[in-house]
Design a protein around this motif. Structure first.
Motif, PDB file in Angstrom:
ATOM      1  N   TRP A 119      -3.901   5.439   3.649  1.00 40.67           N
ATOM      2  CA  TRP A 119      -3.169   4.615   2.694  1.00 40.67           C
ATOM      3  C   TRP A 119      -4.115   4.230   1.554  1.00 40.67           C
ATOM      4  O   TRP A 119      -5.327   4.186   1.721  1.00 40.67           O
ATOM      5  CB  TRP A 119      -2.620   3.368   3.374  1.00 40.67           C
ATOM      6  N   SER A 120      -3.525   3.926   0.420  1.00 33.67           N
ATOM      7  CA  SER A 120      -4.304   3.620  -0.782  1.00 33.67           C
ATOM      8  C   SER A 120      -3.564   2.589  -1.618  1.00 33.67           C
ATOM      9  O   SER A 120      -2.356   2.405  -1.458  1.00 33.67           O
ATOM     10  CB  SER A 120      -4.477   4.914  -1.589  1.00 33.67           C
ATOM     11  N   ILE A 121      -4.297   1.954  -2.521  1.00 33.30           N
ATOM     12  CA  ILE A 121      -3.586   1.202  -3.543  1.00 33.30           C
ATOM     13  C   ILE A 121      -2.981   2.243  -4.479  1.00 33.30           C
ATOM     14  O   ILE A 121      -3.565   3.318  -4.651  1.00 33.30           O
ATOM     15  CB  ILE A 121      -4.511   0.226  -4.309  1.00 33.30           C
ATOM     16  N   PRO A 122      -1.812   2.008  -5.048  1.00 29.39           N
ATOM     17  CA  PRO A 122      -1.292   2.943  -6.041  1.00 29.39           C
ATOM     18  C   PRO A 122      -2.252   2.986  -7.231  1.00 29.39           C
ATOM     19  O   PRO A 122      -2.544   1.965  -7.846  1.00 29.39           O
ATOM     20  CB  PRO A 122       0.062   2.340  -6.425  1.00 29.39           C
ATOM     21  N   LYS A 123      -2.793   4.161  -7.507  1.00 38.73           N
ATOM     22  CA  LYS A 123      -3.832   4.289  -8.535  1.00 38.73           C
ATOM     23  C   LYS A 123      -3.837   5.697  -9.090  1.00 38.73           C
ATOM     24  O   LYS A 123      -3.187   6.583  -8.549  1.00 38.73           O
ATOM     25  CB  LYS A 123      -5.201   3.979  -7.947  1.00 38.73           C
ATOM     26  N   GLY A 124      -4.587   5.878 -10.157  1.00 38.49           N
ATOM     27  CA  GLY A 124      -4.714   7.211 -10.707  1.00 38.49           C
ATOM     28  C   GLY A 124      -5.766   7.274 -11.794  1.00 38.49           C
ATOM     29  O   GLY A 124      -6.274   6.248 -12.259  1.00 38.49           O
ATOM     30  N   LEU A 125      -6.070   8.485 -12.187  1.00 42.42           N
ATOM     31  CA  LEU A 125      -7.104   8.730 -13.189  1.00 42.42           C
ATOM     32  C   LEU A 125      -6.690   8.219 -14.556  1.00 42.42           C
ATOM     33  O   LEU A 125      -5.504   8.181 -14.885  1.00 42.42           O
ATOM     34  CB  LEU A 125      -7.398  10.220 -13.291  1.00 42.42           C
ATOM     35  N   HIS A 126      -7.696   7.842 -15.339  1.00 44.11           N
ATOM     36  CA  HIS A 126      -7.430   7.478 -16.732  1.00 44.11           C
ATOM     37  C   HIS A 126      -8.563   7.989 -17.603  1.00 44.11           C
ATOM     38  O   HIS A 126      -9.692   8.191 -17.150  1.00 44.11           O
ATOM     39  CB  HIS A 126      -7.213   5.973 -16.900  1.00 44.11           C
ATOM     40  N   ASP A 127      -8.235   8.221 -18.865  1.00 42.72           N
ATOM     41  CA  ASP A 127      -9.213   8.660 -19.854  1.00 42.72           C
ATOM     42  C   ASP A 127     -10.093   7.479 -20.257  1.00 42.72           C
ATOM     43  O   ASP A 127      -9.670   6.319 -20.162  1.00 42.72           O
ATOM     44  CB  ASP A 127      -8.506   9.202 -21.101  1.00 42.72           C
ATOM     45  N   PHE A 156       4.215  18.807  -3.808  1.00 40.25           N
ATOM     46  CA  PHE A 156       4.271  17.692  -2.869  1.00 40.25           C
ATOM     47  C   PHE A 156       4.252  16.381  -3.646  1.00 40.25           C
ATOM     48  O   PHE A 156       3.658  16.300  -4.730  1.00 40.25           O
ATOM     49  CB  PHE A 156       3.056  17.713  -1.930  1.00 40.25           C
ATOM     50  N   PRO A 157       4.841  15.316  -3.090  1.00 37.23           N
ATOM     51  CA  PRO A 157       4.754  14.022  -3.751  1.00 37.23           C
ATOM     52  C   PRO A 157       3.331  13.466  -3.616  1.00 37.23           C
ATOM     53  O   PRO A 157       2.692  13.642  -2.572  1.00 37.23           O
ATOM     54  CB  PRO A 157       5.758  13.153  -2.994  1.00 37.23           C
ATOM     55  N   GLU A 158       2.832  12.809  -4.678  1.00 35.65           N
ATOM     56  CA  GLU A 158       1.509  12.189  -4.584  1.00 35.65           C
ATOM     57  C   GLU A 158       1.506  11.096  -3.528  1.00 35.65           C
ATOM     58  O   GLU A 158       0.524  10.908  -2.816  1.00 35.65           O
ATOM     59  CB  GLU A 158       1.089  11.604  -5.934  1.00 35.65           C
ATOM     60  N   ILE A 159       2.605  10.368  -3.458  1.00 34.50           N
ATOM     61  CA  ILE A 159       2.782   9.294  -2.476  1.00 34.50           C
ATOM     62  C   ILE A 159       4.084   9.587  -1.748  1.00 34.50           C
ATOM     63  O   ILE A 159       5.099   9.868  -2.369  1.00 34.50           O
ATOM     64  CB  ILE A 159       2.877   7.923  -3.208  1.00 34.50           C
ATOM     65  N   ASP A 160       4.063   9.495  -0.407  1.00 36.53           N
ATOM     66  CA  ASP A 160       5.301   9.782   0.323  1.00 36.53           C
ATOM     67  C   ASP A 160       5.963   8.541   0.896  1.00 36.53           C
ATOM     68  O   ASP A 160       6.959   8.620   1.598  1.00 36.53           O
ATOM     69  CB  ASP A 160       5.083  10.857   1.396  1.00 36.53           C
ATOM     70  N   LEU A 175       0.828  -1.203   0.000  1.00 40.50           N
ATOM     71  CA  LEU A 175       0.000   0.000   0.000  1.00 40.50           C
ATOM     72  C   LEU A 175       0.861   1.251   0.000  1.00 40.50           C
ATOM     73  O   LEU A 175       1.997   1.245   0.475  1.00 40.50           O
ATOM     74  CB  LEU A 175      -0.907   0.023   1.231  1.00 40.50           C
ATOM     75  N   ALA A 176       0.285   2.334  -0.506  1.00 42.95           N
ATOM     76  CA  ALA A 176       0.974   3.611  -0.613  1.00 42.95           C
ATOM     77  C   ALA A 176       0.346   4.625   0.342  1.00 42.95           C
ATOM     78  O   ALA A 176      -0.871   4.728   0.438  1.00 42.95           O
ATOM     79  CB  ALA A 176       0.892   4.117  -2.051  1.00 42.95           C
ATOM     80  N   HIS A 177       1.206   5.380   1.040  1.00 46.15           N
ATOM     81  CA  HIS A 177       0.723   6.448   1.924  1.00 46.15           C
ATOM     82  C   HIS A 177       0.571   7.725   1.102  1.00 46.15           C
ATOM     83  O   HIS A 177       1.500   8.162   0.422  1.00 46.15           O
ATOM     84  CB  HIS A 177       1.701   6.690   3.073  1.00 46.15           C
ATOM     85  N   MET A 178      -0.606   8.304   1.166  1.00 47.44           N
ATOM     86  CA  MET A 178      -0.894   9.506   0.375  1.00 47.44           C
ATOM     87  C   MET A 178      -0.025  10.673   0.835  1.00 47.44           C
ATOM     88  O   MET A 178       0.176  10.877   2.026  1.00 47.44           O
ATOM     89  CB  MET A 178      -2.375   9.835   0.449  1.00 47.44           C
ATOM     90  N   GLY A 179       0.491  11.401  -0.139  1.00 48.32           N
ATOM     91  CA  GLY A 179       1.402  12.501   0.150  1.00 48.32           C
ATOM     92  C   GLY A 179       0.694  13.835   0.294  1.00 48.32           C
ATOM     93  O   GLY A 179      -0.503  13.957   0.095  1.00 48.32           O
ATOM     94  N   GLY A 180       1.465  14.821   0.654  1.00 50.18           N
ATOM     95  CA  GLY A 180       0.934  16.168   0.816  1.00 50.18           C
ATOM     96  C   GLY A 180       0.621  16.480   2.259  1.00 50.18           C
ATOM     97  O   GLY A 180       0.535  15.595   3.105  1.00 50.18           O
ATOM     98  N   PRO A 181       0.426  17.747   2.541  1.00 47.75           N
ATOM     99  CA  PRO A 181       0.244  18.186   3.927  1.00 47.75           C
ATOM    100  C   PRO A 181      -1.055  17.701   4.575  1.00 47.75           C
ATOM    101  O   PRO A 181      -1.126  17.596   5.796  1.00 47.75           O
ATOM    102  CB  PRO A 181       0.269  19.715   3.819  1.00 47.75           C
ATOM    103  N   LEU A 182      -2.064  17.386   3.799  1.00 48.46           N
ATOM    104  CA  LEU A 182      -3.329  16.945   4.385  1.00 48.46           C
ATOM    105  C   LEU A 182      -3.240  15.532   4.971  1.00 48.46           C
ATOM    106  O   LEU A 182      -4.039  15.158   5.818  1.00 48.46           O
ATOM    107  CB  LEU A 182      -4.447  17.005   3.341  1.00 48.46           C
ATOM    108  N   TRP A 183      -2.271  14.752   4.516  1.00 48.32           N
ATOM    109  CA  TRP A 183      -2.131  13.364   4.963  1.00 48.32           C
ATOM    110  C   TRP A 183      -0.878  13.148   5.801  1.00 48.32           C
ATOM    111  O   TRP A 183      -0.670  12.056   6.339  1.00 48.32           O
ATOM    112  CB  TRP A 183      -2.077  12.436   3.756  1.00 48.32           C
ATOM    113  N   ALA A 184      -0.037  14.154   5.948  1.00 47.06           N
ATOM    114  CA  ALA A 184       1.292  13.999   6.540  1.00 47.06           C
ATOM    115  C   ALA A 184       1.274  13.386   7.935  1.00 47.06           C
ATOM    116  O   ALA A 184       2.120  12.572   8.269  1.00 47.06           O
ATOM    117  CB  ALA A 184       2.016  15.344   6.565  1.00 47.06           C
TER     118      ALA A 184
END
Length: 157
Positions: free
Chosen positions: A38-46, A119-123, A22-31
């Motif tokens: 935590w999340s599965i590594p994922k992202g938007l797609h067209d 910020f990194p998307e995942i930290d 699992l990946a820990h979400m990055g940025g100050p809101l999750w620090a």
């Protein structure tokens, strides 16, 4: 129309217990958060991109290493509170898999300051047993753990 995301739930079943990466979400809101951060590594797609291809691409962007090359097992979709539809695929991974680096995003920080920060998307990312992962994952993705457990005990399920 809702946004669509795709990701990989990498697992290792070579030890006494099944573990997931699992990946820990990055940025100050999750620090300073752990449970539910935590999340599965994922992202938007067209709409014209295959979800499997997007899941592999996003894994590489967020973890900094190529996605495991194994066969993907579709774990289905969940709709998160934001309305985003997330589709996950399970793939067996090497237990030595480790986080390297993530791509970044830009946001105004501190809020209403007028300053943009990157910020990194995942930290970070790491392995958890299924039981540990239940307490770490954002609530909307816990169903993927259940789907994985079902597939591992009954591959036709």
């Amino acid at each position: 129309m809702p946004l669509h995301s795709a990701g990989l739930l990498v697992f290792d079943d070579s030890g006494a217990e099944v573990r997931v990466f699992l990946a820990h979400m990055g940025g100050p809101l999750w620090a300073r958060k752990d449970s539910g951060a935590w999340s599965i590594p994922k992202g938007l797609h067209d709409p014209d991109e295959e979800p499997e291809d997007a899941a592999r691409r996003e894994f590489e962007e967020e973890v900094g290493v190529m996605a495991p090359a194994g066969v993907l097992t579709d774990l289905g979709e969940v709709r998160q509170r934001s309305g985003k539809v997330v589709r996950a695929f399970a793939v067996k991974g090497d237990p030595g898999l480790a986080f390297v680096a993530s791509n970044a995003f830009t946001m105004e920080w501190p809020p209403r300051s007028g300053r943009l920060a990157e910020f990194p998307e995942i930290d970070g990312a790491q392995w958890f047993t299924l039981a540990e992962a239940r307490g770490k994952l954002v609530a909307g993705q816990v169903a993927f753990l259940d789907a994985l457990a079902t597939r591992l005990t009954d591959p036709t399920g």
